[in-house]
Design a protein around this motif. Structure first.
Motif, PDB file in Angstrom:
ATOM      1  N   THR A   1       7.816   3.576   4.457  1.00  0.00           N
ATOM      2  CA  THR A   1       8.787   3.282   3.401  1.00  0.00           C
ATOM      3  C   THR A   1       9.023   4.483   2.487  1.00  0.00           C
ATOM      4  OG1 THR A   1       6.995   2.272   2.133  1.00  0.00           O
ATOM      5  CG2 THR A   1       8.439   0.786   3.355  1.00  0.00           C
ATOM      6  N   CYS A   2       8.110   5.457   2.508  1.00  0.00           N
ATOM      7  CA  CYS A   2       8.350   6.664   1.704  1.00  0.00           C
ATOM      8  C   CYS A   2       9.326   7.612   2.385  1.00  0.00           C
ATOM      9  CB  CYS A   2       7.044   7.386   1.382  1.00  0.00           C
ATOM     10  SG  CYS A   2       6.257   8.158   2.807  1.00  0.00           S
ATOM     11  N   ALA A   3       9.717   7.296   3.621  1.00  0.00           N
ATOM     12  CA  ALA A   3      10.661   8.162   4.332  1.00  0.00           C
ATOM     13  C   ALA A   3      11.936   7.405   4.711  1.00  0.00           C
ATOM     14  CB  ALA A   3       9.996   8.734   5.579  1.00  0.00           C
TER      15      ALA A   3
ATOM     16  N   ARG B   1       0.840  -1.210   0.000  1.00  0.00           N
ATOM     17  CA  ARG B   1       0.000   0.000   0.000  1.00  0.00           C
ATOM     18  C   ARG B   1       0.867   1.248   0.000  1.00  0.00           C
ATOM     19  NH1 ARG B   1      -3.201  -2.117   4.452  1.00  0.00           N
ATOM     20  NH2 ARG B   1      -5.204  -2.790   3.643  1.00  0.00           N
ATOM     21  N   TRP B   2       0.417   2.238  -0.684  1.00  0.00           N
ATOM     22  CA  TRP B   2       1.011   3.578  -0.551  1.00  0.00           C
ATOM     23  C   TRP B   2       0.065   4.564  -1.211  1.00  0.00           C
ATOM     24  CZ3 TRP B   2       3.030   6.630  -4.751  1.00  0.00           C
ATOM     25  CH2 TRP B   2       2.945   6.005  -6.001  1.00  0.00           C
ATOM     26  N   SER B   3       0.277   5.845  -0.911  1.00  0.00           N
ATOM     27  CA  SER B   3      -0.557   6.843  -1.568  1.00  0.00           C
ATOM     28  C   SER B   3       0.188   8.162  -1.743  1.00  0.00           C
ATOM     29  CB  SER B   3      -1.855   7.053  -0.770  1.00  0.00           C
ATOM     30  OG  SER B   3      -2.642   8.016  -1.394  1.00  0.00           O
ATOM     31  N   CYS B   4       0.490   8.838  -0.641  1.00  0.00           N
ATOM     32  CA  CYS B   4       0.941  10.242  -0.770  1.00  0.00           C
ATOM     33  C   CYS B   4       2.412  10.379  -1.159  1.00  0.00           C
ATOM     34  CB  CYS B   4       0.696  10.987   0.534  1.00  0.00           C
ATOM     35  SG  CYS B   4       1.797  10.478   1.872  1.00  0.00           S
ATOM     36  N   ARG B   5       3.225   9.436  -0.754  1.00  0.00           N
ATOM     37  CA  ARG B   5       4.674   9.466  -0.977  1.00  0.00           C
ATOM     38  C   ARG B   5       5.358  10.637  -0.266  1.00  0.00           C
ATOM     39  NH1 ARG B   5       8.194  10.847  -5.070  1.00  0.00           N
ATOM     40  NH2 ARG B   5       9.837   9.331  -5.440  1.00  0.00           N
ATOM     41  N   MET B   6       4.723  11.173   0.766  1.00  0.00           N
ATOM     42  CA  MET B   6       5.332  12.302   1.473  1.00  0.00           C
ATOM     43  C   MET B   6       5.051  12.275   2.982  1.00  0.00           C
ATOM     44  SD  MET B   6       2.873  15.088  -0.383  1.00  0.00           S
ATOM     45  CE  MET B   6       3.524  16.512   0.447  1.00  0.00           C
ATOM     46  N   GLY B   7       4.887  11.084   3.551  1.00  0.00           N
ATOM     47  CA  GLY B   7       4.771  10.978   5.004  1.00  0.00           C
ATOM     48  C   GLY B   7       3.498  11.561   5.580  1.00  0.00           C
ATOM     49  N   VAL B   8       2.426  11.567   4.808  1.00  0.00           N
ATOM     50  CA  VAL B   8       1.180  12.185   5.270  1.00  0.00           C
ATOM     51  C   VAL B   8       0.038  11.178   5.390  1.00  0.00           C
ATOM     52  CG1 VAL B   8      -0.610  13.879   4.691  1.00  0.00           C
ATOM     53  CG2 VAL B   8       1.798  14.454   4.353  1.00  0.00           C
ATOM     54  N   CYS B   9      -0.083  10.247   4.442  1.00  0.00           N
ATOM     55  CA  CYS B   9      -1.269   9.386   4.419  1.00  0.00           C
ATOM     56  C   CYS B   9      -1.165   8.220   5.404  1.00  0.00           C
ATOM     57  CB  CYS B   9      -1.519   8.855   3.017  1.00  0.00           C
ATOM     58  SG  CYS B   9      -0.324   7.599   2.484  1.00  0.00           S
ATOM     59  N   GLY B  10       0.041   7.831   5.776  1.00  0.00           N
ATOM     60  CA  GLY B  10       0.217   6.756   6.750  1.00  0.00           C
ATOM     61  C   GLY B  10       0.015   5.355   6.194  1.00  0.00           C
ATOM     62  N   SER B  11      -0.056   5.212   4.870  1.00  0.00           N
ATOM     63  CA  SER B  11      -0.418   3.899   4.330  1.00  0.00           C
ATOM     64  C   SER B  11       0.771   3.012   3.956  1.00  0.00           C
ATOM     65  CB  SER B  11      -1.326   4.069   3.108  1.00  0.00           C
ATOM     66  OG  SER B  11      -0.647   4.755   2.094  1.00  0.00           O
ATOM     67  N   CYS B  12       1.988   3.531   3.972  1.00  0.00           N
ATOM     68  CA  CYS B  12       3.122   2.769   3.424  1.00  0.00           C
ATOM     69  C   CYS B  12       3.981   2.115   4.496  1.00  0.00           C
ATOM     70  CB  CYS B  12       3.981   3.675   2.549  1.00  0.00           C
ATOM     71  SG  CYS B  12       4.875   4.914   3.521  1.00  0.00           S
ATOM     72  N   GLY B  13       3.436   1.921   5.710  1.00  0.00           N
ATOM     73  CA  GLY B  13       4.223   1.331   6.783  1.00  0.00           C
ATOM     74  C   GLY B  13       4.570  -0.126   6.523  1.00  0.00           C
TER      75      GLY B  13
END
Ligand code: SF4
Ligand code: FES
Length: 248
Positions: free
Chosen positions: A76-78, A54-66
């Motif tokens: 993972t985007c950070a 999962r991912w969405s914003c790619r900037m540490g905002v949506c919380g979906s890429c953990g």
């Protein structure tokens, strides 16, 4: 000169079809400005379209890429590849959650727990709109502001050994969210949150490991919310025990 490369060792799993999770290695170009999510996107676009995450914003905002990166819960985007000084990085789904597929976890338990703390402003009586807003001083805002920064990324649940052992524990982010509303000067719902925050599966389950605060990418400090809720609950108990009329 050959282009530098890096290998990602990624968990693959299709519950219902696979007996157990396996891992798959992908060697990809190494770019100094890439994060782990860029590497996963490269794999998905160029090497293996079946990889799920999962991912969405790619900037540490949506919380979906953990995900777990080398065993640590990370957005993972950070998480920059350059911060891992090795040729291979291990990427796994967040621990303590059921896996839906590959790196995608089932977040329904977490969502139920967030809802259980009644995360909205509760008023005993609403004043009419004609009387204007509920005003708040900067000091009143400061009392809860850091707890509004949560992005529901669940890293704190993946890091929490108590949640791993006691899945009914409502957990760090839900408690921090309940505390955020209890501390809001506009709210009058503390009594309605008491059973869930300080009941059997609430703050007293926490053994103060503190990993939730360590891994939080937004500096929310859920461990502090848990300990402060314990102190409040103890004070309320003493008040009702010693001064029963004080509760009235
Ligand atoms: S408290 Fe921090 S680690 Fe936990 S869900 Fe919120 S942002 Fe993520
Ligand atoms: S993709 Fe939104 S927080 Fe990472």
């Amino acid at each position: 000169m050959a282009e530098p490369t890096i290998t990602l060792n990624v968990t693959r799993y299709r519950p219902g079809q696979d007996q157990a999770p396996t891992s798959q290695r992908y060697t990809i170009p190494y770019k100094n400005d890439w994060v782990v999510l860029d590497a996963l996107n490269y794999i998905k676009d160029q090497l293996d379209g079946t990889l799920s995450y999962r991912w969405s914003c790619r900037m540490g905002v949506c919380g979906s890429c953990g995900m777990m990166v080398n065993g640590v819960p990370k957005l993972t985007c950070a998480a920059f590849l350059r911060d891992y000084q090795q040729q291979e990085i291990r990427v796994e789904p967040l621990t303590n959650f059921p896996v839906i597929r590959d790196l995608v976890i089932d977040m329904s338990d977490f969502m139920d727990k967030l809802k259980s703390v009644k995360p909205w402003i509760i008023r005993k009586t609403e004043k009419p709109l004609s009387e204007g807003e509920y005003l708040q001083s900067p000091a009143e805002l400061e009392a809860y502001q850091q707890f509004t920064q949560c992005i529901n990324c669940m890293l704190c649940y993946a890091a929490c050994p108590v949640y791993g052992l006691e899945p009914d524990f409502i957990g760090p982010a839900a408690i921090a969210l309940g505390y955020r509303y209890n501390m809001d000067s506009r709210d009058e719902g503390k009594d309605l949150r008491k059973d869930i925050l300080t009941g059997h599966d609430g703050v007293w389950q926490c053994t103060f490991v503190g990993e939730c605060t360590e891994v939080c990418p937004k500096h929310v400090d859920p461990a502090a919310a848990i300990q402060r809720t314990k102190v409040d609950a103890a004070k309320d108990w003493f008040t009702s025990y010693l001064l029963p009329w004080g509760q009235k």
